[in-house]
Design a protein around this motif. Structure first.
Motif, PDB file in Angstrom:
ATOM      1  N   THR A  57      56.468  97.698 -53.370  1.00  0.00           N
ATOM      2  CA  THR A  57      55.798  97.699 -52.080  1.00  0.00           C
ATOM      3  C   THR A  57      54.936  96.453 -51.956  1.00  0.00           C
ATOM      4  O   THR A  57      54.440  95.914 -52.967  1.00  0.00           O
ATOM      5  CB  THR A  57      54.934  98.954 -51.896  1.00  0.00           C
ATOM      6  N   LEU A  58      54.799  95.987 -50.677  1.00  0.00           N
ATOM      7  CA  LEU A  58      53.940  94.858 -50.359  1.00  0.00           C
ATOM      8  C   LEU A  58      53.214  95.236 -49.082  1.00  0.00           C
ATOM      9  O   LEU A  58      53.855  95.554 -48.073  1.00  0.00           O
ATOM     10  CB  LEU A  58      54.743  93.577 -50.177  1.00  0.00           C
ATOM     11  N   ILE A  59      51.861  95.195 -49.102  1.00  0.00           N
ATOM     12  CA  ILE A  59      51.050  95.634 -47.966  1.00  0.00           C
ATOM     13  C   ILE A  59      49.983  94.596 -47.691  1.00  0.00           C
ATOM     14  O   ILE A  59      49.340  94.099 -48.629  1.00  0.00           O
ATOM     15  CB  ILE A  59      50.412  97.004 -48.234  1.00  0.00           C
ATOM     16  N   ARG A  84      42.725  98.476 -42.389  1.00  0.00           N
ATOM     17  CA  ARG A  84      43.879  98.802 -41.556  1.00  0.00           C
ATOM     18  C   ARG A  84      45.077  97.988 -41.988  1.00  0.00           C
ATOM     19  O   ARG A  84      44.958  96.804 -42.307  1.00  0.00           O
ATOM     20  CB  ARG A  84      43.553  98.525 -40.065  1.00  0.00           C
ATOM     21  N   PHE A  85      46.250  98.623 -42.023  1.00  0.00           N
ATOM     22  CA  PHE A  85      47.467  97.940 -42.458  1.00  0.00           C
ATOM     23  C   PHE A  85      47.934  96.994 -41.358  1.00  0.00           C
ATOM     24  O   PHE A  85      48.058  97.384 -40.184  1.00  0.00           O
ATOM     25  CB  PHE A  85      48.570  98.939 -42.744  1.00  0.00           C
ATOM     26  N   ILE A  86      48.179  95.712 -41.687  1.00  0.00           N
ATOM     27  CA  ILE A  86      48.721  94.733 -40.752  1.00  0.00           C
ATOM     28  C   ILE A  86      50.234  94.724 -40.831  1.00  0.00           C
ATOM     29  O   ILE A  86      50.932  94.692 -39.829  1.00  0.00           O
ATOM     30  CB  ILE A  86      48.156  93.336 -41.044  1.00  0.00           C
ATOM     31  N   ALA A  87      50.714  94.780 -42.105  1.00  0.00           N
ATOM     32  CA  ALA A  87      52.149  94.772 -42.332  1.00  0.00           C
ATOM     33  C   ALA A  87      52.408  95.389 -43.667  1.00  0.00           C
ATOM     34  O   ALA A  87      51.535  95.389 -44.552  1.00  0.00           O
ATOM     35  CB  ALA A  87      52.721  93.358 -42.259  1.00  0.00           C
ATOM     36  N   GLY A  88      53.620  95.900 -43.861  1.00  0.00           N
ATOM     37  CA  GLY A  88      53.940  96.493 -45.150  1.00  0.00           C
ATOM     38  C   GLY A  88      55.405  96.810 -45.239  1.00  0.00           C
ATOM     39  O   GLY A  88      56.096  96.979 -44.241  1.00  0.00           O
ATOM     40  N   ASP A 132      60.871 105.332 -48.754  1.00  0.00           N
ATOM     41  CA  ASP A 132      59.886 106.054 -47.955  1.00  0.00           C
ATOM     42  C   ASP A 132      58.650 106.354 -48.810  1.00  0.00           C
ATOM     43  O   ASP A 132      58.443 107.464 -49.306  1.00  0.00           O
ATOM     44  CB  ASP A 132      60.476 107.349 -47.402  1.00  0.00           C
ATOM     45  N   LEU A 133      57.866 105.358 -48.991  1.00  0.00           N
ATOM     46  CA  LEU A 133      56.670 105.444 -49.846  1.00  0.00           C
ATOM     47  C   LEU A 133      55.474 105.806 -48.977  1.00  0.00           C
ATOM     48  O   LEU A 133      55.219 105.142 -47.965  1.00  0.00           O
ATOM     49  CB  LEU A 133      56.437 104.100 -50.539  1.00  0.00           C
ATOM     50  N   ASP A 134      54.775 106.891 -49.337  1.00  0.00           N
ATOM     51  CA  ASP A 134      53.683 107.353 -48.483  1.00  0.00           C
ATOM     52  C   ASP A 134      52.583 106.315 -48.334  1.00  0.00           C
ATOM     53  O   ASP A 134      51.908 106.254 -47.313  1.00  0.00           O
ATOM     54  CB  ASP A 134      53.103 108.668 -49.020  1.00  0.00           C
ATOM     55  N   LEU A 135      52.354 105.484 -49.333  1.00  0.00           N
ATOM     56  CA  LEU A 135      51.317 104.465 -49.236  1.00  0.00           C
ATOM     57  C   LEU A 135      51.681 103.413 -48.190  1.00  0.00           C
ATOM     58  O   LEU A 135      50.839 102.936 -47.429  1.00  0.00           O
ATOM     59  CB  LEU A 135      51.091 103.805 -50.600  1.00  0.00           C
ATOM     60  N   ALA A 136      52.996 103.047 -48.121  1.00  0.00           N
ATOM     61  CA  ALA A 136      53.427 101.964 -47.231  1.00  0.00           C
ATOM     62  C   ALA A 136      53.471 102.398 -45.783  1.00  0.00           C
ATOM     63  O   ALA A 136      53.327 101.566 -44.874  1.00  0.00           O
ATOM     64  CB  ALA A 136      54.799 101.449 -47.670  1.00  0.00           C
ATOM     65  N   ILE A 180      48.297  93.889 -51.216  1.00  0.00           N
ATOM     66  CA  ILE A 180      48.502  94.940 -52.214  1.00  0.00           C
ATOM     67  C   ILE A 180      49.962  94.953 -52.595  1.00  0.00           C
ATOM     68  O   ILE A 180      50.838  95.033 -51.723  1.00  0.00           O
ATOM     69  CB  ILE A 180      48.089  96.322 -51.674  1.00  0.00           C
ATOM     70  N   MET A 181      50.219  94.841 -53.918  1.00  0.00           N
ATOM     71  CA  MET A 181      51.573  94.913 -54.443  1.00  0.00           C
ATOM     72  C   MET A 181      51.639  96.039 -55.452  1.00  0.00           C
ATOM     73  O   MET A 181      50.687  96.261 -56.213  1.00  0.00           O
ATOM     74  CB  MET A 181      51.988  93.605 -55.113  1.00  0.00           C
ATOM     75  N   GLY A 182      52.790  96.766 -55.447  1.00  0.00           N
ATOM     76  CA  GLY A 182      52.939  97.847 -56.409  1.00  0.00           C
ATOM     77  C   GLY A 182      54.353  97.984 -56.880  1.00  0.00           C
ATOM     78  O   GLY A 182      55.307  97.585 -56.209  1.00  0.00           O
ATOM     79  N   ARG A 183      54.521  98.550 -58.067  1.00  0.00           N
ATOM     80  CA  ARG A 183      55.841  98.761 -58.637  1.00  0.00           C
ATOM     81  C   ARG A 183      55.867 100.164 -59.199  1.00  0.00           C
ATOM     82  O   ARG A 183      54.966 100.568 -59.949  1.00  0.00           O
ATOM     83  CB  ARG A 183      56.139  97.756 -59.731  1.00  0.00           C
ATOM     84  N   VAL A 184      56.883 100.935 -58.780  1.00  0.00           N
ATOM     85  CA  VAL A 184      57.022 102.298 -59.285  1.00  0.00           C
ATOM     86  C   VAL A 184      57.417 102.244 -60.758  1.00  0.00           C
ATOM     87  O   VAL A 184      58.335 101.493 -61.129  1.00  0.00           O
ATOM     88  CB  VAL A 184      58.076 103.079 -58.479  1.00  0.00           C
TER      89      VAL A 184
END
Length: 791
Positions: A101-103, A110-114, A126-130, A183-187
């Protein structure tokens, strides 16, 4: 048990000990060390896993920071350009970054893009954070938005656990203020965990979260050392546990090595034992058995002149030859004293028993027990060689005094048999007089022996004068048994030494009574302290100028349920001789200090409390430290304590005594010399020591009213003490005539029955209360008033 059996037992014991030792070392040293190495290796493996995980986080944080410090991202965070979203925030971009994910958020969260990507299928995720519109209100990193701080951690999502990293959006030159956060994440997938394990070169598994946190927890199984480490999410809640499995190869290989080494060691030990047994039999046991058989045969009455005649220079051959010489020497010396040539104790006892058996009816036998006075001092001061010369010379004089000859007058008893003179050991000799008519014959012989020994001895380097103490027991009056007669003569000799050395004394039944009384006192005195039979009485000391009570001397008393009140003159010397005075003296000092402290707290304190110190107490290496400890424990001010010691204690080891007195003065304790005038000290010697007072012995006070000599001595001592500025306390003042004499010669203090006897603590308290009362009158009148009140 014969020596062969002993050797076999010893070898078996050594063999068993070696085996047990090897097993012990293997079980309690080597095996635990193998396990410790495995535990250490497991910890290292877990640290490698943590390092790999930290490196993964660092890579994510670096990627987030690079994107956040990109000029296009800076502009996008301001103008929300859709072109940046369509060109940069794509699934292909996430694949290239290897993130799930990249947010982008603004400063409000507030989220601008993700976007979110399933890295396994390359499809949208379908990641709930994104799909959120804004960061939760309790999101921990909200504070990082405005501060512009990077962060990383774990986060639980609907698709699993995310490795999450964030960085501030800056202007491309790492300048702010930040305009948002990337914000970057890896499952974390099994493949991700395997990759982390591969980086750390360890087998790692991911487990559900547990309540344990922080430090590694290790579990031993038969095949693995398992290390567990729990991790928290960014909210501080447990989220996952990593387990590292380390195979137990060290223990398996170590066990095998130990078992093989133990087997080789046992085989080698068996071979060595066999060779050792063969060698011992040929070189030691067989020759030693021959020597043993020879010794047993001589002990059973065989001819002692038979020789072993061993050849060679080994130890057993030397032992055999020395045994032959020893047998010859023992035959010569078994019944004679090597120094003087006299019969020894064993032979003397045999002669005494034979003389008693052969004694004629109507005739007496006298046994003399002779001891040379102060012989130990000769040995200690002049050496044992001079002591040996004294013994040889004394032997010759005793022989000559007992020898028959024409020079002896007809009425003097003479003895021809050499066996009647023997050396019992040390400086003790025994003379047996057989067939005498009366005890007067024994007395004349004793006087002759004393005169012979009293003549000066011209030795190699010294001229010495010695005196003997002779105890005499008569048979059958004092006993017919050799042991009993010898004990009675010894007891009579002991009483001679106590009464006046250099004399003789006949045994008397009262001597036994005296010994019995001493033994009774000694046996009853043991445990008297524990049984609470000891107490302290207090005798006041007064100022002769003012009549005030200036001190209290603590005096020990003993009341036994059977013996009643035992005089101190009887039990204190016994306590000193047996060493009981050390714990008793400590109790006296502690009790006196406690009583003085109690009086002081009640407002009745006298200026000082005086306590007598025995020689064994003063000789203790830690005496000064003991005094300081007791003062601390009781709370008594050190200046209120006075210790009384005798002149003989100072003269025995003058240098040590001066050091101890200095230590006591440093504490603040004052020192008084008790019984002054009865020893050998002088004012010049005392002046060099830390002495505060002298206690003039009662023997000088007793005859002050009639003996002009004692008056002159007392006056001289008082004058010299004043010249040296040392206070004097007169002991044993019992009359006003003595009191006035001491006043006239400016004696500072006195004590005695004139004022008061020694009183129990309660009565002493009453006396102190009376002494506190105001009284107008002379010191003598005040003394009369106090003495009448005490009576």
């Amino acid at each position: 048990m014969k020596i062969r059996a002993k050797v076999a037992t010893l070898i078996a014991t050594l063999f068993a000990t070696l085996g047990v030792t090897a097993i012990f070392v293997a079980s309690y040293v080597l095996m635990p060390s193998f396990a410790a190495l495995e535990h250490t290796e497991a910890d290292v493996a877990m640290r490698r896993i943590q390092f790999a995980l930290d490196r993964t986080f660092a890579q994510l944080e670096l990627s987030a920071g690079s994107w956040g410090n990109w000029t296009d991202a800076w502009r996008f965070a301001q103008d929300h350009n859709q072109t940046f979203i369509t060109e940069q925030i794509t699934l292909a971009g996430l694949k290239q970054l290897n993130v799930s994910t990249l947010i982008f958020t603004d400063l409000s969260g507030r989220f601008i893009a993700g976007a979110a990507l399933d890295l396994q299928t390359d499809r949208s995720l379908d990641l709930d954070l994104a799909v959120r519109q804004t960061l939760p209100q309790d999101f921990p990193w909200r504070g990082n938005l405005e501060a512009g701080r990077p962060a990383h951690g774990f986060l639980q999502t609907n698709r699993g656990i995310l490795l999450l990293a964030a960085g501030p959006v800056l202007d491309g030159f790492a300048h702010g203020p930040p305009r948002g956060m990337v914000i970057m994440g890896r499952v974390i997938s099994p493949q991700e965990v395997a990759a982390i394990g591969a980086q750390a070169q360890a087998h790692v598994s991911m487990l559900p979260s547990s309540n344990s946190r922080g430090a590694n927890r290790q579990v031993e199984t038969e095949r693995f050392i398992q290390v567990y480490h729990a991790y928290d999410d960014i909210y501080g809640h447990p989220i996952l546990t990593l387990r590292v499995d380390v195979p137990r190869e060290i223990t398996q290989r170590g066990y095998a090595a130990v078992y093989y080494a133990f087997a080789y060691l046992m085989i080698a030990a068996v071979m060595i034992v066999v060779l050792l047994v063969i060698l011992l039999n040929r070189t030691v046991l067989n020759p030693l058995a021959r020597v043993t058989r020879h010794a047993v045969a001589i002990g059973e009455g065989a001819d002692p002149t038979t020789r072993l005649d061993f050849k060679g220079t080994d130890e057993i051959a030397v032992l055999a030859r020395e045994f032959d010489r020893m047998v010859e020497h023992v035959v010569r010396l078994a019944y004679s004293d090597s120094l003087t040539g006299l019969p020894n104790r064993e032979q003397a006892h045999r002669h005494l028993r034979a003389a008693l058996a052969d004694s004629q009816p109507g005739r007496l036998l006298a046994l003399m027990y002779i001891d040379l006075d102060n012989f130990k001092r000769i040995n200690d001061t002049l050496g044992h060689s001079i002591g040996d010369e004294v013994l040889i010379t004394a032997t010759e004089r005793l022989r000559k005094a007992l020898r028959s000859g024409g020079e002896r007058s007809p009425d003097e008893l003479s003895i021809a048999r050499s066996g009647t003179l023997a050396r019992l050991g040390g400086d003790e000799f025994m003379v047996v007089l057989t067939g005498i008519g009366s005890s007067d014959d024994a007395a004349r012989v004793a006087e002759r022996l004393i005169a012979a020994l009293h003549e000066p001895m011209q030795l190699s380097r010294h001229t010495i004068v010695i005196t003997p103490s002779i105890g005499i027991a008569i048979a059958p009056t004092d006993g017919t048994d050799a042991g009993l007669l010898l004990r009675h003569a010894d007891l009579a000799m002991y009483f001679c030494k106590r009464r006046a050395p250099g004399i003789y004394a006949f045994f008397d039944a009262s001597m036994n009574e005296g010994v019995l009384q001493r033994y009774t006192i000694e046996s009853k005195l043991r445990g008297a302290l524990e049984r609470g039979e000891l107490s302290l009485h207090y005798q006041p000391q007064i100022n002769m100028r003012t009549g005030d009570v200036t001190g209290m001397e603590a005096l020990l008393r003993w009341t036994h349920p059977e013996l009643g009140s035992v005089p101190p003159a009887e039990f204190i010397p016994i306590a000193e001789a047996t060493g009981l005075i050390v714990p008793i003296g400590e109790w006296v000092l502690r009790t006196a200090c406690q009583q003085a402290k109690k009086w002081h707290d009640e407002g009745l304190a006298s200026p000082r409390i005086a306590v007598n110190v025995a020689a064994p107490q003063f000789a203790m290496h830690n005496f000064a430290a003991q005094v300081a400890t007791i003062l601390t424990e009781t709370g008594l001010t050190s200046t209120l304590l006075e210790l009384e010691i005798t002149e003989s204690m100072l003269m025995l080891e003058e240098a040590r005594a001066a050091r101890v007195l200095g230590e006591l003065h440093t504490i603040g304790v004052s020192i008084a010399i008790d019984d002054f005038g009865t020893g050998y000290s002088n004012f010049q010697r005392l002046r060099r020591m830390a002495i505060d007072r002298l206690k003039l012995d009662r023997s000088f006070i007793r005859d002050l009213g009639s003996d002009s000599g004692d008056r002159a001595i007392a006056a001289a001592i008082l004058a010299m003490a004043r010249a040296l500025e040392v206070e004097v306390i007169a002991e044993g003042v019992e009359s006003f005539a003595q009191f006035r004499f001491l006043q006239e010669h400016q004696c500072a203090h006195c004590q005695g029955f004139l004022l008061s006897r020694a009183l129990p603590a309660g009565e002493a308290r009453l006396l102190l209360e009376r002494a506190r009362e105001k009284f107008e009158g002379s010191p003598t009148q005040r003394l009369r008033r106090l003495s009448r009140a005490e009576g």
